[in-house]
Motif scaffolding. Structure first.
Motif: not given
Length: 758
Positions: A301-304, A560-562, A578-582, A680-683
């Motif tokens: 899934s999505g979720g950065g 978002n789960q594909g 599934d590790a997307c934001g809920q 997010d896509l940060d460190a």
């Protein structure tokens, strides 16, 4: 005539080139063997709609395979329409039945007799519709067509008889008149055994063997197969449909035995069943494993990067279980696409070397992947491309639709995530292109497959170590449809468009054509998949279609789960990470100047949560009806149930006592904190990343044993002691952790809940 030449000839015919009827008819078989079902359907449609001028000399008046030519063409067009991947499942099967009904009036008139061939085709269409859409009424209609066809002489055509029995068993398993249906199925099979000659052509002998198998007489079924001499045997790929149907029947038998007497539900635990499949598919032992397990799809899934690290833990667990080798389709969204593409590139490298990978090789592959991903994320890609706050405000004032530039993100992904996994490039500046990803594994068996070139769709089921079909999911702003990138094509696939309720035109999917500018860099495809609206500008494909500039955003906007791509790929074993934001509780919605913006954002989050729940409900319903053989749906809030918020005057004032560990075996407070981490896509810190991987690993381990009883015995654990998250795994799965150590861990994780803007 090779594949490209045959396809080219068919396209020229559709463009107006005149050919003799026999030349056109001769194309249909090879086109179907090459999986060009849509092209074959359109060729046949042109013949039937323009009989006078589409072919030189017109359509002759003669018989084919013992039936009038026009009837034969009608049957074939209906079959191809039902199987055409260019047509959405909600429409193509009904369209196929209408084609049959126009040519054969008895289709919709039960008072009239009909031939077994046509009624069998109608039954198959309804069965495929059930398989695609999961409606029991379609399976019941399939049973009706097959039963009507079974009124004919089975010695001439036993196809509807054996399929009527199979569909009756499916209905029984779904709870529709289970006793009566199973009795009907048994009676039909016994009739086939009694009346069909023991010796004869391959399909008659195979049908008799299938009837014996359905009766549970496995040894007799194996002996029946021996009645065909070697010249009558079929290649394994020709037996795929029969083998998969029998595997489904074997699972039904195993589950009924388990319900009656207890025990496991793995058909291959029965030596007689194993011997039958070995006789059916000699020399194709890996195909036997494939048909028994089923077609496995894995969705990331999505979720950065939160999702990426969680997925790495899941991949580690699947590697230990020796399950990654069975994954046939890999569908990725956003953060799942970033890590999924890395995994796929490493697997590509390994499958191009000999010998074939072992369980240990998959474990080592994931271990190396984790280290590579940790190093890549430390480059902090978001901050490396993020403008200042002043520049971001100025960009929005000028009409920008996002803060970050997806092209810069693509460049960062190429440099730090993907190029190191590819090797030297002809040009240092040339990015890896999607069409370059397709490859031939080192152990491709040309004799077994009957093909010099490898095709995952046709050959994966014959392999021990699958080459997963990679699908990267994005969303088209122009249409609202799902856009997919694969190693062979990109565009809006028909299976993501519900044509019955969607009047927006679909943007054609098409194989890559670099000569025509129709290509896409891997890093740009992943960036499009992770292009979160308002955070990123949409990624644009200018002038790809006449007058249309395609804008792409995050695949999570649509799915978002594909999971849609897995179902469309006919996966009947679905694993979802599934590790997307809920959605979370909002105690006091803002008021004043920010109220409108907050309400709009909250409404979008609510809609996304509703889509997520609908996706899960669809999967669960498919599992209940037997469409899905196995389902594992991991999500980070599993087991984090909460108390009802009571009114001050409520008499129901008690609270529930809960275990310190969730049912997944993770400390409840830690799992809650991880579920609230930023997407997010940060460190990410070492503690954040290790905790996410450990959580994914632990939850997957528990879920395989609890949710996949038919596979847990086959996907047995072989714990590996050197994962990068090993120490963290020990901390978050024990109630004996020191209070001070737990509080420090929770404090660091909770500090990462929000995105820190520069």
């Amino acid at each position: 005539m090779d594949e490209s030449e045959m396809v080219g000839r068919a396209r020229r015919f559709l463009a107006g080139e005149r050919l003799t009827f026999d030349a056109v008819l001769a194309m249909l078989g090879p086109l179907q063997q090459q999986d060009q079902l849509s092209l074959a359907r359109r060729v046949l449609e042109r013949i039937r709609k323009k009989e006078d001028d589409s072919v030189s000399g017109g359509v002759p008046d003669r018989d084919v395979e013992g039936i009038p030519l026009r009837d034969y063409l009608c049957q074939q067009e209906a079959l191809l329409t039902s199987k055409d991947p260019e047509l959405h499942a909600s429409l193509r099967h009904d369209q196929a039945l209408r084609i049959l009904a126009r040519g054969f009036r008895f289709i919709n008139d039960r008072s009239k007799a009909g031939d077994a061939e046509t009624l069998g085709i109608a039954g198959g269409i309804c069965k495929r519709k059930w398989n695609d859409l999961g409606q029991i009424k379609d399976l019941m209609r399939s049973a009706d067509f097959y039963t009507r066809g079974a009124a004919n002489d089975l010695r001439i055509d036993p196809y509807p008889h054996i399929n009527a029995a199979f569909v009756d068993d499916l209905l029984a398993a779904a709870g529709v008149q289970p006793t009566e249906r199973r009795q009907q199925a048994r009676a039909l099979r016994q009739r086939i055994v009694d009346e069909l000659p023991e010796k004869g052509g391959w399909w008659h002998v195979a049908t008799r063997a299938e009837a014996l198998f359905g009766l549970g007489r496995y040894e007799e079924a194996t002996r029946a197969l021996a009645q065909v001499d070697k010249s009558g045997k079929r290649a394994p790929w020709e037996l795929r449909t029969m083998a998969e149907q029998l595997a489904q029947l074997a699972h039904l038998h195993a589950s009924w035995r388990a319900d009656a007497v207890g025990g496991g539900a793995d058909p291959l635990d029965d030596p007689a069943i194993r011997q039958f499949f070995e006789a059916l598919l000699p020399g194709a032992e890996d195909a036997i494993r494939s048909v028994i397990i089923g077609k496995v799809g894995l969705a990331l899934s999505g979720g950065g990067f939160r999702a990426s690290f969680y997925h790495l833990g899941v991949l580690a667990c699947l590697a230990e279980r020796n399950a990654l080798r069975d994954v046939d389709v890999l569908s990725c969204v956003s953060g799942g696409s970033i890590v999924g593409a890395c995994y796929w590139l490493k697997l590509r490298q390994r499958l191009q070397r000999s010998p074939p990978p072992s369980r240990g090789d998959y474990i080592e592959l994931v271990r190396e992947l984790i280290q590579h991903f940790l190093d890549a994320v430390r480059t902090d890609p978001r901050r490396s491309i993020q403008p200042s706050k002043g520049r971001a405000v100025w960009n929005f004032a000028r009409g920008a639709k996002g803060v970050l530039d997806p092209e810069k993100m693509a460049a960062a992904l190429e440099e730090d995530f993907y190029r190191p996994l590819w090797g030297p490039r002809p040009s240092a500046a040339a990015p890896i292109q999607m069409h370059e990803l397709a490859f031939q594994p080192a152990d491709h068996d040309r004799v077994l497959t009957g093909s010099d070139s490898f095709n995952p769709g046709r050959h994966n089921w014959l392999r021990a170590n699958k080459v997963p079909a990679l699908i990267l999911n994005a969303t088209t702003v122009n249409t609202g449809h799902a856009w997919h990138f694969t190693p062979t094509w990109m565009g809006e696939s028909p299976w993501a468009v519900h044509a019955a309720a969607d009047s927006i035109q679909r943007l054609e999917w098409h194989n890559y054509s670099p000569a025509n500018g129709w290509q896409m860099a891997l890093s740009r495809a992943v960036a499009a998949s992770a292009c979160v609206p308002l955070v990123f500008e949409p990624l644009r494909l200018r002038a790809s279609y006449s007058g249309i500039d395609v804008s792409l955003v995050d695949g999570g906007v649509h799915d978002n789960q594909g999971t849609v791509a897995l179902l469309a790929s006919d996966c009947n074993v679905v694993l979802v990470s599934d590790a997307c934001g809920q959605l979370t509780l909002q105690p006091k919605p803002p008021e004043g100047m920010t109220a409108g913006l907050s309400a709009g954002s909250r409404s979008m989050d609510t809609l996304m949560e509703r889509v997520r729940l609908a996706n899960y409900a669809d999967l669960a319903a498919r599992q209940r009806t037997g469409l899905l053989r196995n389902l594992m749906f991991l999500h980070m809030k599993a087991g984090l149930d909460a108390d009802v918020i009571r009114l001050p005057f409520s008499s129901e004032s008690y609270t529930l006592e809960r275990d310190t560990l969730t049912p997944s075996g993770v400390l409840r407070d830690v799992q809650q904190a991880l579920a609230e981490l930023r997407t997010d896509l940060d460190a990410f810190t070492d503690i954040e990343s290790a905790a996410l991987m450990a959580c994914g690993y632990r939850m997957a381990s528990k879920a395989i044993d609890s949710d996949l009883p038919g596979l847990a015995g086959r996907w047995r654990p072989a714990p590996y002691d050197n994962w990068a998250f090993k120490t963290m795994l020990g901390k978050i799965t024990t109630v004996d952790i020191e209070v001070g150590q737990l509080n420090a861990l929770l404090a660091e994780i909770r500090a990462g809940k929000t995105v820190a803007l520069d």
